[in-house]
Design a protein around this motif. Structure first.
Motif, short mmCIF file in Angstrom:
data_model
loop_
_atom_site.label_atom_id
_atom_site.label_comp_id
_atom_site.label_asym_id
_atom_site.label_seq_id
_atom_site.Cartn_x
_atom_site.Cartn_y
_atom_site.Cartn_z
N ASP A 419 -17.33 -15.28 3.00
CA ASP A 419 -17.66 -14.90 1.61
C ASP A 419 -16.42 -14.55 0.81
N ARG A 420 -15.30 -14.47 1.51
CA ARG A 420 -14.11 -13.99 0.81
C ARG A 420 -13.06 -15.09 0.70
N ASN A 421 -12.16 -14.88 -0.23
CA ASN A 421 -11.10 -15.86 -0.47
C ASN A 421 -9.98 -15.62 0.56
N GLU A 422 -10.01 -16.39 1.65
CA GLU A 422 -9.07 -16.16 2.77
C GLU A 422 -7.62 -16.39 2.34
N LYS A 423 -7.45 -17.34 1.42
CA LYS A 423 -6.08 -17.66 0.99
C LYS A 423 -5.47 -16.43 0.29
N ARG A 424 -6.31 -15.82 -0.53
CA ARG A 424 -5.84 -14.63 -1.25
C ARG A 424 -5.60 -13.46 -0.27
N VAL A 425 -6.47 -13.33 0.72
CA VAL A 425 -6.30 -12.27 1.72
C VAL A 425 -4.95 -12.45 2.41
N ALA A 426 -4.69 -13.70 2.85
CA ALA A 426 -3.43 -13.98 3.56
C ALA A 426 -2.23 -13.70 2.67
N GLU A 427 -2.35 -14.07 1.41
CA GLU A 427 -1.25 -13.87 0.45
C GLU A 427 -0.96 -12.36 0.28
N LEU A 428 -2.02 -11.60 0.14
CA LEU A 428 -1.83 -10.14 -0.05
C LEU A 428 -1.33 -9.49 1.24
N GLU A 429 -1.85 -9.94 2.37
CA GLU A 429 -1.43 -9.35 3.65
C GLU A 429 0.02 -9.65 3.96
N ALA A 430 0.52 -10.73 3.41
CA ALA A 430 1.91 -11.11 3.67
C ALA A 430 2.89 -10.22 2.90
N ASP A 431 2.38 -9.46 1.96
CA ASP A 431 3.27 -8.63 1.13
C ASP A 431 3.44 -7.24 1.79
N PRO A 432 4.65 -6.93 2.28
CA PRO A 432 4.83 -5.63 2.95
C PRO A 432 4.58 -4.44 2.03
N LEU A 433 4.80 -4.63 0.74
CA LEU A 433 4.58 -3.50 -0.17
C LEU A 433 3.09 -3.18 -0.27
N VAL A 434 2.27 -4.22 -0.27
CA VAL A 434 0.82 -4.01 -0.31
C VAL A 434 0.39 -3.30 0.97
N ARG A 435 0.91 -3.77 2.09
CA ARG A 435 0.54 -3.14 3.36
C ARG A 435 1.02 -1.68 3.38
N TYR A 436 2.23 -1.47 2.85
CA TYR A 436 2.76 -0.11 2.78
C TYR A 436 1.82 0.79 1.96
N ALA A 437 1.41 0.30 0.79
CA ALA A 437 0.57 1.12 -0.09
C ALA A 437 -0.74 1.51 0.61
N ILE A 438 -1.27 0.59 1.40
CA ILE A 438 -2.54 0.88 2.09
C ILE A 438 -2.32 1.93 3.18
N VAL A 439 -1.33 1.69 4.03
CA VAL A 439 -1.12 2.60 5.16
C VAL A 439 -0.64 3.96 4.67
N ASP A 440 0.26 3.95 3.70
CA ASP A 440 0.82 5.22 3.22
C ASP A 440 -0.25 6.09 2.58
N SER A 441 -1.14 5.49 1.80
CA SER A 441 -2.16 6.31 1.12
C SER A 441 -3.13 6.91 2.15
N ALA A 442 -3.39 6.18 3.23
CA ALA A 442 -4.27 6.74 4.27
C ALA A 442 -3.54 7.84 5.04
N ALA A 443 -2.27 7.59 5.36
CA ALA A 443 -1.49 8.58 6.13
C ALA A 443 -1.33 9.87 5.33
N ALA A 444 -1.19 9.74 4.01
CA ALA A 444 -0.99 10.92 3.17
C ALA A 444 -2.21 11.84 3.19
N VAL A 445 -3.36 11.30 3.53
CA VAL A 445 -4.57 12.12 3.67
C VAL A 445 -4.76 12.55 5.12
N LEU A 446 -4.55 11.63 6.05
CA LEU A 446 -4.85 11.93 7.46
C LEU A 446 -3.90 12.96 8.06
N CYS A 447 -2.64 12.96 7.61
CA CYS A 447 -1.70 13.94 8.16
C CYS A 447 -2.11 15.37 7.81
N PRO A 448 -2.29 15.70 6.51
CA PRO A 448 -2.74 17.08 6.25
C PRO A 448 -4.12 17.37 6.80
#
Ligand SMILES: Cc1cc2nc3c(=O)[nH]c(=O)nc-3n(C[C@H](O)[C@H](O)[C@H](O)COP(=O)(O)OP(=O)(O)OC[C@H]3O[C@@H](n4cnc5c(N)ncnc54)[C@H](O)[C@@H]3O)c2cc1C
Length: 743
Positions: A419-448
């Protein structure tokens, strides 16, 4: 046991969970390096550390020769070197958050003071590791690395000095009284600086060879604040100060040092530049502290988790043997074999201790894994931003667009494959900044969340564990040293920022749109898990998470009875409890996910395969019990926040809506004309607001909340049956003859 027989299934836990279970749940099955490391640290914890505690070494707060011996054991088992890269004398390539979390877990299983002594050295190195120059990193990491075989060298020990004597730095890190000034600055030579700093409660100070200290500028030729490295041999005063009269963590060394030392400017952590005759440190002390604590608070949360889990075996042993003195207690009789465990309450309370320990360990290790993912991404992000010349406020602006793409990716990932646009998913996943934003925002909550919930609530539950041992619990002889562990937990809740600091961070980071997008995805994931494994409690947890999100959004625009905005920084009465609720949810979610992992992957482990069904059944029950407890807490907090800031209608001049039953409403109509129809609507029985065609926005909102809350309560279905089953399992599980460390 009063549990209905029909509720208790035949397959259940047979022995206490060991390393095989933990390795699957905490995703260590393929990490042989870490498995070996755990064994080595455990030998030190249950050997020399346990013997010291049993011999009464905690009865003095002074740093003694016996306690100092522990440092050599730490060097030998790898704890000291775990923080360094192989080229600096360490043995783990890449991120080390999980490794450090495991070291903290193993040591704190016996004594958290020993864990603190080992971690404080890493804390001292952390400013250098996170923001130091390459030269600083290489020098201090190598000096602090344990000697290699055949090398005759004493490793340097470090201390981290932020906290100052009252009334200066404590929770508020901005109130620095420590100062740095220029003492000489000859043309063409490096400036020499005088650092004057007094510390309060500084760990490792009894023997530290270097200190990373936070100071402010006391000179117009130095801009702002910084962290600076002080060495024992620097000219001036390096006074270790009086030992702190601690009631806790006596296997670490703590004192109030005084420094007045002259050092070269190259000791400023991260280096500096010079502009118009002014030294500009590359990083302020605040920036460095934020980067440091981001990582180091996770192992602290894990320490309390270890203590809760370590309490299970001694408590079971105590309970089983408690009634053997009774005349009618013959071997084979329930009184002889089960002792106190013939009583339901003690089993239920132990299940609460156990499930809390599991949830806090699950949360801590999930967070540590997230930081292992984040660390390399952070480096990539820093280098991209440097190449682009982006810093400071520019970074926030730049990340607006990155965050939007990160939200897009999170939302795309929740759609079913196909149901999803796999090409777009792959494109976004290839961007380290996008991955950083996802992991960092979760870590900023999970650590405290880890630090706040595991230590704060963990300390409360540790008291429960102590109480289950009766009078024994508060003696030095208590098996498992539970009384010590209870007191120690209060320090874990205090140092590296007490609860207020963690709540403040949570209240800021919970509003990050990338985090909130993930949060919504997590709710969907839990709903899916609930469909496949309803006994995990995932259903009520998803409902509780929904209720929290609703409350958060409601509070963003809601006002109190005086018309004051509710969601604003200074209103800690609003944003702190909301942070607590979020932390509860994160712990319960982490346990559910680990139980699903155990169910899915446990079969691949030959040791677990045979009894897996019973093991999973037990862990599902623990997760369910805990999800119910967390959901109840979240429901209470959210209800207080949503209803608690309106004035009760009987007392308010413009009283309109609350939950009166029909008879009361009729009586109330006589007193306050017009109140009825809106209140009836709140109860979901139709009716309109007196002044409008439908209920007012506030009533409609409250009605939505009430519906969500009711749904949450209904989702608690089966949670007490889970508790009965878990309690029955605890009364049957086999335990070793004796604890594997001394009492
Ligand atoms: C054994 C031990 C070892 C330690 N090791 C180190 C070390 O190695 N290095 C180091 O630098 N420090 C160390 N500390 C210090 C520790 O980090 C501080 O004690 C802690 O950060 C709290 O500061 P404080 O004691 O000044 O409390 P305060 O700042 O006085 O706070 C007291 C309480 O007031 C409340 N409070 C304060 N400010 C706020 C606010 N803004 N909003 C809401 N509530 C607030 C909180 O509830 C807090 O718990 C250690 C402490 C101990 C006891």
């Amino acid at each position: 046991m009063a549990a209905p027989a029909t509720a208790i299934e035949s397959q259940t836990l047979s022995t206490l969970p060991g390393d095989d279970v933990r390795q699957v749940m905490w995703r260590l099955s393929d990490r042989y390096d870490l498995q070996m490391f755990v064994q080595a640290v455990r030998q030190v914890a249950r050997g020399p550390v346990a013997r010291l505690v049993a011999a009464g070494a905690r009865n003095t707060h002074n740093w003694t020769a016996e306690k100092a011996e522990l440092l050599h054991h730490f060097d030998e088992c790898g704890v000291t070197g775990v923080f360094m890269d192989p080229h600096q004398g360490g043995f783990i390539e890449g991120p080390k958050n999980v490794a450090m979390a495991l070291a903290a877990f193993e040591l704190a299983w016996v004594d958290a003071g020993a864990a603190t002594a080992s971690l404080a050295g890493d804390l001292a190195l952390s400013p250098i590791h996170e923001r130091g120059t390459q030269e600083q990193r290489d020098r201090y990491m190598s000096l602090a690395a344990p000697p290699k075989a055949g090398e005759d060298r004493k490793p340097w020990r470090g201390a981290f000095a932020l906290t100052e004597p009252i009334p200066y730095v404590g929770v508020d890190t901005g109130m620095l009284s420590g100062k740095v000034r220029v003492v000489s600055w000859e043309k063409g030579l490096e400036p020499m600086l005088l650092v004057e700093k007094r510390g309060r409660f500084i760990t490792n100070m009894g023997y530290a060879n270097f200190v990373t200290a936070a100071v402010d500028s006391g000179d117009e030729r130095i801009k702002g604040s910084c962290m600076i490295i002080l060495e024992e041999g620097d000219p001036g005063t390096f006074d270790r100060g009086t030992p702190t009269k601690k009631l806790v963590h006596q296997l670490s060394s703590t004192s109030d040092p005084i420094f007045s030392l002259t050092v070269p400017a190259s000791r400023i952590v991260g280096g500096y530049s010079v502009k118009d005759g002014v030294i500009i440190p590359r990083y302020s002390h605040d920036e460095i502290i934020a980067a440091v604590f981001k990582h180091t608070r996770v192992p602290v949360g894990i320490m309390t988790a270890a203590k809760l889990l370590s309490a299970v075996e001694p408590v079971i042993r105590y309970q089983r043997s408690r009634f053997r003195g009774a005349q009618q207690a013959k071997p084979g009789s329930p009184r002889y074999e089960l002792g106190l465990q013939v009583r339901e309450d003690v089993l239920h309370r132990l299940v609460d201790v156990w499930s809390t320990g599991e949830a806090s360990a699950s949360l801590g290790f999930a967070t540590a894994r997230l930081f292992d993912e984040l660390d390399p991404l952070e480096k990539v992000k820093a280098s991209i931003l440097e190449q682009k010349g982006i810093s400071g406020r520019g970074e926030l602006k730049f990340f607006k667009e990155v965050n939007a793409r990160a939200v897009e990716l999170v939302q795309l990932r929740t759609k079913p494959v196909g149901d999803r646009n796999e090409k777009r998913v792959a494109e976004l996943e290839a961007d380290p900044l996008v991955r950083y934003a996802i992991v960092d925002s979760a870590a900023a909550v999970l650590c405290p969340a880890t630090k706040l919930w595991s230590t704060g609530y963990g300390a409360t539950v540790m008291r429960e564990a102590v109480s289950l041992m009766g009078g024994y619990g508060i003696t030095e002889d208590c098996p498992g040293f539970l009384g010590n562990k209870w007191m120690d937990a209060q320090l874990e809740a205090t140092y590296e920022g007490p609860e207020a600091v963690q709540r403040r961070q949570l209240s800021v980071c919970m509003g990050n749109e990338v985090f909130l997008a993930q949060y919504e995805a997590w709710v969907k994931e839990l709903r899916r898990i609930a469909g496949e494994r309803p006994d995990t409690g995932a259903c009520e947890l998803a409902s509780a998470m929904r209720l929290w999100l609703y409350t958060y959004r409601h509070l963003l625009s809601a006002t109190d009875a005086e018309g004051e905005k509710l969601m604003q920084g200074p209103r800690q009465g609003v944003n702190f409890p909301l942070s607590d609720a979020l932390a509860w949810l994160m712990g319960a979610r982490a346990l559910v996910l680990d139980v699903v992992e155990l169910a899915d992957k446990g079969g691949a482990n030959p040791v677990l395969a045979e009894g897996l069904a019973g093991l999973v059944r037990f862990y599902e029950d623990l997760a369910h019990v805990h999800a119910a407890r967390a959901s109840g807490e979240v429901g209470r907090i959210c209800a207080e926040l949503v209803y608690g800031y309106s004035r009760h209608p009987v007392w308010g001049a413009e009283a309109r809506k609350v939950c009166y039953d029909t008879t009361e409403l009729e009586e109330l109509e006589d007193l306050i004309p017009g109140i009825g129809s809106c209140a009836v609507d709140v109860l979901g029985q139709g009716g309109t607001h007196p002044d409008k065609a439908g209920p007012c926005a506030r009533c409609a909102s409250v009605a939505d909340f009430a519906a969500l809350r009711m749904k949450l309560d209904q989702c608690l279905t089966g949670s007490r049956l889970a508790k009965d089953r878990a309690a029955a399992a605890v009364s049957k599980v086999m335990i070793p003859e004796a604890l594997d460390y001394p009492a």
